[in-house]
Design a protein around this motif. Structure first.
Motif, mmCIF file in Angstrom:
data_model
loop_
_atom_site.group_PDB
_atom_site.id
_atom_site.type_symbol
_atom_site.label_atom_id
_atom_site.label_comp_id
_atom_site.label_asym_id
_atom_site.label_seq_id
_atom_site.Cartn_x
_atom_site.Cartn_y
_atom_site.Cartn_z
ATOM 1 N N ASN A 178 1.114 3.128 -2.607
ATOM 2 C CA ASN A 178 1.077 4.142 -3.744
ATOM 3 C C ASN A 178 1.303 4.398 -5.066
ATOM 4 O OD1 ASN A 178 -2.208 3.975 -3.475
ATOM 5 N ND2 ASN A 178 -1.757 4.835 -1.072
ATOM 6 N N LYS A 204 0.613 -0.919 0.198
ATOM 7 C CA LYS A 204 0.165 0.269 0.163
ATOM 8 C C LYS A 204 0.484 1.180 -0.039
ATOM 9 C CE LYS A 204 -3.507 -2.076 2.302
ATOM 10 N NZ LYS A 204 -2.963 -4.312 2.499
ATOM 11 N N GLU A 207 -6.915 0.694 -6.136
ATOM 12 C CA GLU A 207 -7.968 0.524 -6.488
ATOM 13 C C GLU A 207 -8.017 0.670 -8.100
ATOM 14 O OE1 GLU A 207 -11.733 1.481 -4.386
ATOM 15 O OE2 GLU A 207 -10.498 2.095 -2.992
ATOM 16 N N GLY A 238 -6.699 5.700 -4.774
ATOM 17 C CA GLY A 238 -7.018 5.345 -3.284
ATOM 18 C C GLY A 238 -5.218 5.452 -2.732
ATOM 19 N N THR A 282 -10.070 1.534 -11.132
ATOM 20 C CA THR A 282 -10.773 2.710 -11.385
ATOM 21 C C THR A 282 -11.264 2.422 -12.464
ATOM 22 O OG1 THR A 282 -10.053 4.652 -10.868
ATOM 23 C CG2 THR A 282 -11.585 3.208 -8.395
ATOM 24 N N LEU A 298 -5.080 4.303 -11.709
ATOM 25 C CA LEU A 298 -5.733 3.439 -10.258
ATOM 26 C C LEU A 298 -6.074 4.536 -9.282
ATOM 27 C CD1 LEU A 298 -1.926 1.847 -10.716
ATOM 28 C CD2 LEU A 298 -4.603 0.520 -10.602
#
Length: 68
Positions: free
Chosen positions: A20, A18, A38, A33, A40, A31
């Motif tokens: 990012n 995580k 995620e 989050g 999207t 992507l």
């Protein structure tokens, strides 16, 4: 006639820490989050592989879909 999505993106949740980096490097904001990334907007993916190349955990894969 709608264009078919050419790229398939997957995130391995077991490997993802995580961080990012994938979200930060995606030029099309496919992507999102603030925790686990995620996917999207998969239809916006241009296959640049920036997310895959910058993932320190090898948690993201981007593959070209086979033509049907």
């Amino acid at each position: 006639m709608a264009l078919e999505q050419q790229w398939e993106i997957s995130v391995n949740a077991k490997l993802c820490k995580k961080c990012n980096l994938c979200v930060a490097f995606c030029p099309k904001k496919v992507l999102t989050g603030s925790g686990a990334p995620e996917i999207t907007s998969p239809e916006e993916c241009i296959g640049c592989l920036q997310c895959e190349m910058h993932c320190p955990d090898f948690a993201i894969t981007v593959r070209r879909r086979d033509a049907k």
